[in-house]
Design a protein around this motif. Structure first.
Motif, mmCIF file in Angstrom:
data_model
loop_
_atom_site.group_PDB
_atom_site.id
_atom_site.type_symbol
_atom_site.label_atom_id
_atom_site.label_comp_id
_atom_site.label_asym_id
_atom_site.label_seq_id
_atom_site.Cartn_x
_atom_site.Cartn_y
_atom_site.Cartn_z
ATOM 1 N N GLU A 173 16.888 -6.354 39.040
ATOM 2 C CA GLU A 173 18.067 -6.960 38.396
ATOM 3 C C GLU A 173 18.090 -6.636 36.900
ATOM 4 O O GLU A 173 19.136 -6.311 36.341
ATOM 5 C CB GLU A 173 18.077 -8.475 38.612
ATOM 6 N N MET A 177 18.894 -2.991 36.427
ATOM 7 C CA MET A 177 20.301 -2.726 36.756
ATOM 8 C C MET A 177 21.196 -3.188 35.604
ATOM 9 O O MET A 177 22.108 -2.490 35.183
ATOM 10 C CB MET A 177 20.677 -3.459 38.059
ATOM 11 N N GLN A 237 23.405 2.889 44.119
ATOM 12 C CA GLN A 237 24.035 2.074 45.160
ATOM 13 C C GLN A 237 22.973 1.479 46.102
ATOM 14 O O GLN A 237 23.049 0.315 46.493
ATOM 15 C CB GLN A 237 25.026 2.936 45.964
ATOM 16 N N GLN A 241 21.288 -1.342 44.420
ATOM 17 C CA GLN A 241 22.175 -2.504 44.429
ATOM 18 C C GLN A 241 22.111 -3.222 45.783
ATOM 19 O O GLN A 241 22.075 -4.458 45.852
ATOM 20 C CB GLN A 241 23.621 -2.067 44.135
ATOM 21 N N GLU A 242 22.075 -2.442 46.849
ATOM 22 C CA GLU A 242 21.971 -3.015 48.196
ATOM 23 C C GLU A 242 20.644 -3.749 48.385
ATOM 24 O O GLU A 242 20.583 -4.798 49.033
ATOM 25 C CB GLU A 242 22.125 -1.908 49.246
#
Length: 239
Positions: free
Chosen positions: A119, A122, A137, A140-141
């Motif tokens: 987190e 990101m 991506q 993120q998943e």
């Protein structure tokens, strides 16, 4: 100021409606008032007694600076449980209970550390700088998946004072792990459940959304009161 329980509100929320008499657990006999159309009716005076014991205990726990874990993974309970826990800044579990969530802290803490790290990276844009769009991506998943499992307990600080369980059958593993660690359990216990492993039995309908919401509101008030007194004590110490 102690939380006041309104027996009329419990009645209006349907807390007194138990399960079919054919599904009852004999150990719930002391909490049953009568039978109506093949279903048991819970004695709400016993529910009030249970709340009158559980609520001051929760206030005491919160006042000591310990956390209260709210658990409710059943479909009709999960949203209310999450909202209530977030309102009083307490940890929660509303998705599937992962085995060892309390008893295997090493593995769970590793997963939480991983989640927080991803987190942070990101948010800072670090992952975007280092990886292509497809890889970002996937990260993120992974964050979403980890949050689904551990998001509600990622701020659990190791000082757990109590566990609130909204259905002790659906979340029997939560009760079992709390028991293993000696953490007191407050449980909403319906007529089909065995109350033996619950330290503070609050007899009530564990299916009715209104009833669950009302009882969680009482629990939240008690926690908020304790947390408020702890904050006041800290402020006075600082002075």
């Amino acid at each position: 100021m102690a939380v006041e329980v309104d027996i009329k509100a419990l009645l209006e929320a349907g807390v007194h409606f138990g399960h079919k008499t054919s599904r009852w657990h004999p150990k719930m006999a002391p909490y049953i008032h009568s039978k109506r159309q093949e279903s048991h009716i819970i004695d709400l005076t016993k529910t009030v007694e249970g709340l009158d014991k559980a609520l001051p205990f929760l206030t005491k726990v919160a006042a000591s600076g310990k956390q209260v874990l709210f658990v409710g993974t059943k479909k009709q309970a999960k949203d209310i449980v999450r909202t209530t826990a977030e309102k009083v800044n307490q940890p929660f579990v509303t998705e599937r209970w992962i085995g060892g969530m309390l008893t295997n802290s090493t593995t769970v803490n590793q997963q939480i550390k991983k989640l927080k790290d991803l987190e942070k990276r990101m948010e800072s844009g670090d992952l975007e700088k280092r990886y292509n769009k497809l890889e970002v991506q996937r990260f993120q998943e992974e964050i979403i998946a980890l949050n689904s499992k551990y998001g509600g307990i990622k701020d659990l600080n190791g000082k757990l004072g109590a566990v609130i369980v909204t259905d002790i059958i659906a979340d029997a593993n939560a009760v079992r792990e709390a028991k293993t660690l000696g953490v007191p359990v407050i449980g909403i216990v319906d007529t089909n459940a065995n109350p033996d492993d619950v330290d503070y039995v609050v007899a009530g309908n564990d299916d009715a959304i209104k009833g669950i919401s009302l009882m969680l509101d009482y629990f939240a008030q008690a926690v908020a009161e304790g947390a408020g007194s702890a904050k006041t004590a800290d402020q006075q110490e600082e002075k």
